[in-house]
Design a protein around this motif. Sequence first.
Motif, PDB file in Angstrom:
ATOM      1  N   ALA A  71     -12.270  -4.085  38.075  1.00 40.58           N
ATOM      2  CA  ALA A  71     -11.554  -3.140  38.681  1.00 40.58           C
ATOM      3  C   ALA A  71     -11.210  -3.444  39.794  1.00 40.58           C
ATOM      4  O   ALA A  71     -11.032  -3.089  40.873  1.00 40.58           O
ATOM      5  N   GLU A  72     -11.807  -5.249  40.324  1.00 40.18           N
ATOM      6  CA  GLU A  72     -11.703  -5.034  41.844  1.00 40.18           C
ATOM      7  C   GLU A  72     -10.455  -5.687  41.995  1.00 40.18           C
ATOM      8  O   GLU A  72      -9.376  -5.384  42.986  1.00 40.18           O
ATOM      9  N   ASP A  73      -9.236  -6.314  41.181  1.00 37.10           N
ATOM     10  CA  ASP A  73      -8.121  -7.032  41.074  1.00 37.10           C
ATOM     11  C   ASP A  73      -7.422  -5.283  40.845  1.00 37.10           C
ATOM     12  O   ASP A  73      -6.625  -5.928  42.045  1.00 37.10           O
ATOM     13  N   PHE A  74      -7.416  -4.492  40.646  1.00 38.09           N
ATOM     14  CA  PHE A  74      -6.919  -3.448  41.010  1.00 38.09           C
ATOM     15  C   PHE A  74      -6.470  -2.725  42.087  1.00 38.09           C
ATOM     16  O   PHE A  74      -6.159  -2.255  42.659  1.00 38.09           O
ATOM     17  N   HIS A  75      -7.919  -2.826  42.813  1.00 40.83           N
ATOM     18  CA  HIS A  75      -8.273  -2.120  44.535  1.00 40.83           C
ATOM     19  C   HIS A  75      -7.223  -3.538  44.876  1.00 40.83           C
ATOM     20  O   HIS A  75      -6.614  -2.641  46.151  1.00 40.83           O
ATOM     21  N   ASP A  76      -7.456  -4.491  44.453  1.00 39.55           N
ATOM     22  CA  ASP A  76      -7.464  -5.624  45.650  1.00 39.55           C
ATOM     23  C   ASP A  76      -5.309  -5.417  45.454  1.00 39.55           C
ATOM     24  O   ASP A  76      -4.468  -5.084  46.758  1.00 39.55           O
TER      25      ASP A  76
END
Length: 324
Positions: A71-76
């Motif tokens: 999820a952090e990757d998609f946020h970033d």
Amino acid sequence: MHDFLKRLPKAELHLHIEGSLEPELMFTLAERNGIELPYASVEEARAAYDFTDLQSFLDVYFQGMSVLRTAEDFHDLAMDYFRRASGEGVVHVEMHFDPQAHLARGVGLSVVMEGLDLARRHAERELGLSSALIMAFLRDRPAEEAMSVLEMAAPYWEMLDAVGLDSAEHGNPPARFREVYERARRLGIPRVAHAGEEGPADYIREALDLLDVCRIDHGVRCLEDPALVSRLRDEGIVLTVCPLSNVRLKVVERLADHPLPRLLDAGLKLTLNSDDPAYFGGGMLANFEACHHAFGWDEAVFRRLAANAIEAAFISDERRVALR
Ligand code: HPA
Ligand code: ZN
């Protein structure tokens, strides 16, 4: 003109968030997730972005998104784009995303939705940038798979501003997705579809008649069918045109050959968009500036195109008034 185009409040209606993945972030995420890339450097990745058609791009695009795991990757990913776009005077972004491409790699829908939703709220707070979410179906995959993704998305239906249809157009007519779109319609989810990018004008007609879409993504080949052009004009159907994308995917040889001036003369409701900015040579501002250089349009034309996008965006009337 540069300053005017940068300051002009721009809404982007046609962006694939996975196509906003710049090589720099691709390398960062690859390292974070222990993923091997087929490129030795950022420069080598950029050099590989030399496409002959839509399919040759899609191969690289699906490869690139393999670094997105959490999820952090998609946020970033999304925040990286929102910051860049905001710096170019973009005030609203409607992003397509490709759940099937992530599910196929073992990345669940909840991971994608959590990351993108967090980024959207973050952008609203930090940048005052609003956004919309368009869940796209891959048209070169079976319609049954699209239907099951739509059902799988039940917990997120409320978060979807629209569903869309993308990926390889040749031989994958909108008609195949009639039932999926009918289901979305009954759920009250608005609908858009890519049509008439590489595919024939007939696909645009099908998207209107069988999928009941409110906008056509690309649509540039409508000029091959004068009756269709009249219909698009009379019904005020918005085309989300992507000038630099069309050059890089060889839909046209050079921007100077692009049908945009003819589409404009035909009285169509056009918008300018970046499609996959990391792969096609720039974001919204680069697309606007390229059109200025190729067509010599004055400020009034760009004001009209920007207003068309705000008019057709999936936003509240309140937000629309604020952006006008
Ligand atoms: N066309 C079709 N499908 C896509 C594109 C495009 O330009 N970008 C990402 N998916
Ligand atoms: Zn697109």
